[in-house]
Design an enzyme around this catalytic site. Sequence first.
Site, mmCIF file in Angstrom:
data_model
loop_
_atom_site.group_PDB
_atom_site.id
_atom_site.type_symbol
_atom_site.label_atom_id
_atom_site.label_comp_id
_atom_site.label_asym_id
_atom_site.label_seq_id
_atom_site.Cartn_x
_atom_site.Cartn_y
_atom_site.Cartn_z
ATOM 1 C CD GLU A 87 31.275 54.653 6.410
ATOM 2 O OE1 GLU A 87 32.004 53.856 7.009
ATOM 3 O OE2 GLU A 87 31.494 55.020 5.244
ATOM 4 C CB CYS A 135 31.019 65.216 4.845
ATOM 5 S SG CYS A 135 30.382 64.376 3.385
ATOM 6 C CB CYS A 179 23.197 56.497 -3.665
ATOM 7 S SG CYS A 179 22.669 57.759 -4.856
ATOM 8 C CB CYS A 215 27.675 57.991 -10.084
ATOM 9 S SG CYS A 215 26.352 59.192 -10.018
ATOM 10 C CB CYS A 233 29.925 57.067 -6.560
ATOM 11 S SG CYS A 233 29.346 57.339 -4.880
ATOM 12 N N GLY A 248 24.220 59.048 -0.516
ATOM 13 C CA GLY A 248 22.858 59.359 -0.952
ATOM 14 C C GLY A 248 22.726 60.619 -1.779
ATOM 15 C CB SER A 266 27.707 65.875 -8.976
ATOM 16 O OG SER A 266 27.924 65.990 -7.594
ATOM 17 C CG ASN A 276 39.050 60.651 -2.961
ATOM 18 O OD1 ASN A 276 40.195 61.054 -2.785
ATOM 19 N ND2 ASN A 276 38.001 61.451 -2.885
ATOM 20 C CB CYS A 318 34.504 62.978 -2.513
ATOM 21 S SG CYS A 318 34.310 64.640 -1.964
HETATM 22 N N1 SAH Z 1 24.707 62.389 -4.372
HETATM 23 C C1 SAH Z 1 25.216 63.693 -4.306
HETATM 24 C C2 SAH Z 1 26.022 63.979 -3.065
HETATM 25 C C3 SAH Z 1 26.961 62.921 -2.565
HETATM 26 S S1 SAH Z 1 28.405 62.592 -3.512
HETATM 27 C C4 SAH Z 1 26.028 64.007 -5.532
HETATM 28 O O1 SAH Z 1 26.339 63.090 -6.283
HETATM 29 O O2 SAH Z 1 26.309 65.174 -5.756
HETATM 30 C C5 SAH Z 1 29.483 63.976 -3.221
HETATM 31 C C6 SAH Z 1 30.483 64.216 -4.354
HETATM 32 O O3 SAH Z 1 31.510 63.195 -4.373
HETATM 33 C C7 SAH Z 1 29.842 64.185 -5.720
HETATM 34 O O4 SAH Z 1 30.293 65.253 -6.507
HETATM 35 C C8 SAH Z 1 30.330 62.873 -6.253
HETATM 36 O O5 SAH Z 1 30.274 62.815 -7.640
HETATM 37 C C9 SAH Z 1 31.723 62.809 -5.722
HETATM 38 N N2 SAH Z 1 32.337 61.479 -5.790
HETATM 39 C C10 SAH Z 1 31.715 60.283 -5.847
HETATM 40 N N3 SAH Z 1 32.625 59.278 -5.869
HETATM 41 C C11 SAH Z 1 33.844 59.864 -5.820
HETATM 42 C C12 SAH Z 1 35.191 59.363 -5.785
HETATM 43 N N4 SAH Z 1 35.422 58.069 -5.758
HETATM 44 N N5 SAH Z 1 36.202 60.264 -5.723
HETATM 45 C C13 SAH Z 1 35.946 61.586 -5.688
HETATM 46 N N6 SAH Z 1 34.713 62.108 -5.685
HETATM 47 C C14 SAH Z 1 33.672 61.269 -5.770
HETATM 48 FE FE1 SF4 Z 2 24.683 58.654 -5.544
HETATM 49 FE FE2 SF4 Z 2 26.117 60.926 -5.537
HETATM 50 FE FE3 SF4 Z 2 27.346 58.509 -5.467
HETATM 51 FE FE4 SF4 Z 2 26.108 59.320 -7.690
HETATM 52 S S1 SF4 Z 2 27.910 60.263 -6.728
HETATM 53 S S2 SF4 Z 2 25.964 57.272 -6.760
HETATM 54 S S3 SF4 Z 2 24.371 60.420 -6.880
HETATM 55 S S4 SF4 Z 2 26.008 59.385 -3.900
#
Ligand code: SAH
Ligand code: SF4
Length: 357
Positions: free
Chosen positions: A86, A100, A107, A111, A114, A157, A212, A288, A331
């Site tokens: 996406e 974006c 990934c 985390c 996420c 990713g 992050s 989110n 995000c």
């Molecule tokens: N993998 C990379 C980039 C993609 S995630 C990274 O982790 O930086 C982009 C951002 O969205 C990151 O800062 C991530 O921690 C954040 N993120 C992930 N899940 C989220 C959520 N449910 N609500 C808000 N931000 C989130």
């Molecule tokens: Fe991967 Fe970024 Fe999501 Fe962590 S926050 S699982 S590194 S996409």
Amino acid sequence: MLATQDLIQKLETKKIPRYRAIQVIHAVCKEGKTSYATITTLPLELQRELETEVPILSLKQVRQVASKDGSTIKTLFELHDGLKIEAVLMHFKDGRHTVCISSQAGCQLGCKFCATGTMRFGRNLTYEEISDQVLFYAQQLHHQDQRISNIVLMGMGEPFMNYDNVLKALRVINDPDGMNIGARNITVSTSGICEGIEKLINEDLQVNLAVSLHAPNQELRKKIMPIANKYSLEQLMTAIKNYQDKTHRRISYEYVMLKGINDSEEVAHQLGKLIQGQLCHVNLIPYNATGIINIEGSIPEQIRKFRDIVKEYGVPVTIRVTLGQDIQAACGQLANKAAKEGEIAKQKPLEVQIKNS
Ligand code: SAH
Ligand code: SF4
């Protein structure tokens, strides 16, 4: 679309002169042409040949949805092997159009908060699949007489787990004869892959770096980000210091606000102390909901309190505006809906692989 050099090479093997490649790139990137048949400067025979052999886009749009307020458009793409990814286009009130994009299908880093991290990992995207997400939206905007202003690699990713393809894609996106999006308008977000940060220092591409962070101490960070087992907070801070010393560029820290996990006043003080004096900016991200993870976001009052404490340390800090929650385009939400619908297979994250590698 292939990078200019790759297209030139491909055409040269067919004895087609290089100026044809440059014509194609120009038509596709500058004139928004979505089919060879409309590139009338090309001979008919070449149009037909290219149509079958050099697809303009390496991904197919499956579905596009817009948020109720029209600010956000999310697109689900299918790759040649059936995997889905996406990307999101956001129209901000100040007139910016930010795209974006994803760097991987899924990934591996898992985390805890996420949605993408709960999916089965598919594979790294090719450079073309990464840059074509931008090209797709650039062409759509072109037909509305508008232009993309910013790119963020904050979709699905971890960009630095696919470093070479990401960097090549960024060069394609940045190419003045192609999409021509300024490096300073491109932001790469990493969960803290130190090798990637160190490598980026030596690239002749002045893209912005976002890290992050999400926790100012190793213990807490390990709990929510398994990657901290491989690269400790201390190692991460060293890599960032090198980056700042050598590039003199401001980095952004992303910090997702998780209720009762990383949002206490004590943690805010720790964060302030950890990064005070750095050339940086902190984005506090309201969490989110993902619908598949049992974590709640901090309440707005707590986010503001947290911000005010971090500010006391002289650190520039803002609360991120979140768009597109109603279509799960914000995000950390990408692939969630598709995963639920079985379009993207869902499986436990591959944490073990990271710890051992
Ligand atoms: N993998 C990379 C980039 C993609 S995630 C990274 O982790 O930086 C982009 C951002 O969205 C990151 O800062 C991530 O921690 C954040 N993120 C992930 N899940 C989220 C959520 N449910 N609500 C808000 N931000 C989130
Ligand atoms: Fe991967 Fe970024 Fe999501 Fe962590 S926050 S699982 S590194 S996409």
